[in-house]
Structures are given as C-alpha cells and as structure tokens.
Write an enzyme that holds these catalytic residues in place. Structure first.
Site, PDB file in Angstrom:
ATOM      1  N   LYS A  11      38.003  13.840  49.776  1.00  8.78           N
ATOM      2  CA  LYS A  11      37.041  12.999  49.050  1.00  8.78           C
ATOM      3  C   LYS A  11      35.788  12.761  49.893  1.00  8.78           C
ATOM      4  O   LYS A  11      34.666  12.788  49.374  1.00  8.78           O
ATOM      5  CB  LYS A  11      37.674  11.660  48.687  1.00  8.78           C
ATOM      6  CG  LYS A  11      36.711  10.706  47.991  1.00  8.78           C
ATOM      7  CD  LYS A  11      37.381   9.433  47.535  1.00  8.78           C
ATOM      8  CE  LYS A  11      36.364   8.502  46.861  1.00  8.78           C
ATOM      9  NZ  LYS A  11      36.995   7.291  46.279  1.00  8.78           N
TER      10      LYS A  11
ATOM     11  N   HIS B  72      51.634  50.706  26.451  1.00 11.16           N
ATOM     12  CA  HIS B  72      51.037  49.528  25.819  1.00 11.16           C
ATOM     13  C   HIS B  72      52.083  48.474  25.477  1.00 11.16           C
ATOM     14  O   HIS B  72      52.116  47.934  24.366  1.00 11.16           O
ATOM     15  CB  HIS B  72      50.240  49.931  24.582  1.00 11.16           C
ATOM     16  CG  HIS B  72      49.088  50.850  24.888  1.00 11.16           C
ATOM     17  ND1 HIS B  72      48.130  50.550  25.828  1.00 11.16           N
ATOM     18  CD2 HIS B  72      48.761  52.074  24.398  1.00 11.16           C
ATOM     19  CE1 HIS B  72      47.258  51.549  25.901  1.00 11.16           C
ATOM     20  NE2 HIS B  72      47.623  52.491  25.052  1.00 11.16           N
TER      21      HIS B  72
END
Length: 526
Positions: free
Chosen positions: A139, A279
């Site tokens: 922070k 696929h």
C-alpha cells in the site's frame, strides 16, 4: 518520490532460497537488517548482524509464534507516509523507525495441504503476519519496496547499489505482492470450502492460479492468451506435461492435447490405446496388442483429419509406434513416457512437440470445470461417470459378448465427442465419428459416410460400420438416427434412453434386428 534509498530492511521468509545472499549484499551496502525467528537464525548462522523484531516492538514472540509482527512499530514503520508532517510526527512521538524494504514469503499452506496434513496442522500454516506486512508495504509503495519472490532479489540489489529503487519498480513489486496475498487467501478459501466443508459451490468462488507462460496468441492471431496453472502443488494434466522437443505450444495445441489426454486416460488401465484428436474432437481411437497396431487402426478411421492432429497414447512410446506416428505431419504427441528409440525418431521432426505426462490422470476423478460466458462464469462438476453395472438390455435380442465390448468402447469415445455425437466402433477401434451436428440424424449419416470414405481409400470390401456397435451420447429423439445407423451396418446400439419416444425407438431396433442397451447416463459435451 521517484527513487527511494533503502537503509533498513525487514526479512521474514518461509522459503529461504537466496535470502542469505540477499541479506549479505544488503548488509554490505550498509542496510540495517531486522528479522524474525528462523530467518534471523539463518542470517546469524551466516555471520550477519541482525536485530530481532522483538527488539523493535518491545514484545517477545508469543502464542507459538502466532503473534510477532502485529505491532504499530512494525506496521507504522511500513505505512507511515514519509512526507506527511502528521505521519512523521506520529512516528517521532512513538519511536517508530521507518522500514524501507520488506522481504516476506508466506507459510507453505498449499504444500501443507498437498502432503495430506491433518486439519490442525493446516490451520497453523495459515499465515497472518506475513500477508499483513506485505499489504502494508505494498500500500505504501511510494516509499517502501516489497519483495515476495527470490527472482526479484537481484533487481532490487541493483537498485540499492545505484542509490535506491524506482517508483516503477516499487509499483510492479507492490502489484506482485497483492497478487501473492490474493492467491494465498484464495487457496485458503478454497480449502475451507472444498476440503474442510465439502461445499462444491460456495457463495464466492476463489480460484488460486498463477501464470505458467504467455502464449503467442489465442485461438486466432488477433487474440491474446496465456496458460495459468493451479497454485496448489500436485496438479496433474496437460499443463504439467514435460515438453521434450518441438516448437512452442499454442493455445489450440494445449486445448487439443488436453482433449486427447482426457480421452486416452479413460483407457489408463486398458490395453495399448491410441487417440487422434483434431479440433478437440477425436477422429480416430483404437486399442490393440501393440501401440503401432493401435495407431494404424485409429489412423484408418479418418486419415484425412489425422493430418496435423494430436496423438495421445496410454503407454510408453516405443520406436515402432513413433515411426508410424511420424509418417505424417503431426502437431503434438502426448505420452506417459517415451523410450530412447521413440525420442530419436521424433528428434528428426524438429517441429513436432513431444509431451510426457508421467502417470495418466484418473478419468473418474472429481473436480470442477468452468467456462466464461458474457457477464459471468459457469461452474460444473467434471463428467466423471464411468461404466458400472447400469447397462440395461431393452431389445428382444441381447448383444453378443463382442457387440457389448464394442458398445462399451464406442460409449467411452462418445463421451469425449462434441454433441450431437455418434460413434461407430468395431473390434476395439472407431469405425466412424460424427461430431457437433445440430441433429443426431446428421451425425449418424456423417459418421457412416466417413467410414465408407475410409474403406474406399483403404480398398476394403466394406466399411467398418458393417457389424459395428454405435453409441449416441444422448437419447435418440426419433427412430431416424437409429435407422441410419442400421443402414450403415451397425448391429448393436448403446444410448442413454429417456426419450418420450423410447418405445418407438426400441420397436424400430427390434424390427431391424438390433441389440440395444440403455446406460441411463447422458454425455453431452458442448
């Protein structure tokens, strides 16, 4: 401030990789070292001068180490805004000296869970002070540098040597610290939900994952993509496979290889089996006494689609099977292991990717699957249904032993074919596969047409669908799909049942002389 010098550092790590070298370099640069418990002991053993956090706070570590850094003289030292007069006055009034660098990694929670520790031990490996320090330092990244990863040590030391760390560096490391605490909390939340409370779908889902690698692109070149893996150790799948050789894997390679591995895992304890995927759909599957024979039978199902496909096997690859696989262009080969002969064969194909998985995953394992949709995410349990004693003969004629074996094989493959799925199988090999059609009749026709095309190419007298078993991933809503299969030569049918027209379908099967069994389980795959 843009560049912030480092004069005081707090080090408290569970993973001590590189920490002694880091501390030694910091000390050589005149940085004061403050540490806790085992980290302090390791630094002192290396001959470094270290202050205990207890000297900073005026309180000893207590409650079996649960409380040691949760104190204003630690968090005030991290959170104080250095150029705010009120903050500076408070620090002066309470004797709080600034800490410029925090080096923290967290208790090994996920490792503790993975090794099967009891609940009490798992709970004690939930870090409280570590995440609190990381969040405080992150922070206040305008003034404080935070390190969570040994890979970043060298970069920060370079900054120390040049007078301090840059704001860009501190921002990047702060983001990494918040990501680390978020993933840590997600792992804890997941453990409480799934392992401790057995709640599959808690009110909030937390999925702790980390990026394993960026990919060149996604399904298409204009899409960005990356591979993420679970933070929990012990995950086993295509994402953990060892790439022995070949080009970098693409998004589509990974997706197709995953489909191939999931299907071949169904045969983990069966005879040598080969799966060919294109696929994300299987275009050929076969079992035989030898892998090379299984490959040839799988390839014969659809030799056109096999070009540029993904091959997965359930046994260690040998040279003979590798020679057959390398006979056409193959994108990826997935195997538990590969012997020296197989590796030598593939080494001649520089672009072919060889992935070794070790032991195959358990097809019956639990777990969750997720898929994003616009505005949300869908979760569901894995389709882990496997064969039991649930098969029910519904026709006048029961299947022969061979027909039943073919039914089981076809049904196992159909589970991994996109819906609507129709799979013909004979003698432990797929004869024709119809995938992803909008109606079941078209899937049955396409699978039969592909089987005939394969027979014509091979010069066979008849397609393999003659005398085959046919599997449907969901019930036949009408008799037309079943009759199309009968016209293709199928003699046995396996399907879930459950249609309001089951009686009509059963009557049609009886009229055609088919044997049919119901599974009571559907395998939609979208």
């Amino acid at each position: 401030m843009t560049t912030v010098p480092i004069t005081r550092a707090l080090l408290s790590v569970s993973d001590k990789t590189g920490v002694v070298d880091l501390a030694r370099s910091l000390a050589a640069a005149g940085v004061e070292l403050v540490s806790t418990g085992g980290t302090a002991a390791a630094l002192r053993a290396a001959g470094l001068a270290v202050s205990d956090v207890a000297e900073l706070t005026g309180f000893p570590e207590m409650m079996d180490g649960r409380v040691k850094t949760l104190h204003p003289r630690v968090h005030g030292a991290l959170l104080g805004v250095r150029d705010d007069p009120a903050h500076a006055a408070a620090m002066e009034e309470h004797g709080i000296g600034a800490i410029d660098l925090v080096v923290v990694n967290l208790y090994p929670f996920t490792d503790t869970v993975a090794r099967g520790a009891d609940r009490e031990t798992v709970i004690e490996n939930i870090d409280i002070g570590g995440p609190s320090m990381l969040r405080s330092a992150a922070k206040n990244h305008a003034f404080v540098t935070v390190l969570t990863d040994p890979a970043d040590y060298a970069g920060v030391l370079a900054g120390v040597a040049s007078g301090g760390t840059s704001l860009d560096t501190r921002k990047r490391l702060a983001a990494k610290a918040f990501a680390a605490t978020a993933a840590y909390d997600a792992a804890i939340a997941s453990w409480f939900a799934f392992a401790d409370q057995r709640e599959m779908f808690p009110e909030r889902q937390s999925i702790p994952v980390r990026r394993a690698t960026s990919l060149r692109y996604g399904e298409n070149p204009h899409q960005a993509a990356a591979l993420y893996v679970p933070d929990f150790p012990g995950a086993r799948g295509i994402a953990q496979a060892e790439q022995v050789q070949g080009k970098e894997l693409s998004y589509n390679n990974l997706n197709d290889a995953d489909a191939a591995l999931e299907l071949v895992a169904e045969f983990r304890d069966g005879p040598p089996t080969v799966v060919i995927v294109k696929h994300a759909n299987p275009c050929g599957v076969a079992s035989a006494e030898m892998l090379v024979e299984a490959y040839r039978n799988a390839f014969a199902c659809d030799s056109v689609s096999a070009f540029g496909g993904i091959v997965a096997v359930n046994r260690a690859l040998d040279g003979q099977a590798a020679e057959a696989i390398a006979g056409i262009f193959t994108e990826v080969v997935v195997a538990p292991e590969a012997d020296a002969d197989a590796r030598a064969v593939f080494a001649r194909k520089k672009n072919l990717r060889l992935l070794l998985t070790g032991a195959l995953p358990d097809a019956a394992r639990g777990g969750l699957m997720l898929r994003s949709i616009a505005g949300g995410v869908l979760f569901q349990s894995r389709d882990a249904a496997v064969f039991g004693d649930e098969l029910r003969v519904v026709t006048k004629r029961a299947p022969t032993e061979q027909e039943l074996a073919d039914c089981r094989f076809a049904w196992t493959v159909a589970k991994h074919v996109k819906s609507n799925a129709i799979v013909y199988a004979k003698g432990g090999a797929t004869a024709g596969i119809g995938a992803g059609q909008m109606n079941r009749l078209e899937s049955a026709r396409i699978a039969a047409w592909k089987a005939k095309d394969a027979a014509d190419k091979a010069g066979w007298a008849e397609p393999r669908t003659v005398g085959s078993a046919v599997a449907s991933d969901a019930f036949f809503p009408f008799a037309d799909g079943l009759l199309a299969a009968a016209e293709a030569g199928a003699t046995a049918v396996i399907q879930p049942g459950g249609s309001i027209r089951d009686d009509e379908v059963i009557a049609a099967a009886d009229a055609a002389g088919l044997a049919m069994v119901f599974t009571g389980v559907r395998h939609f795959r979208h």
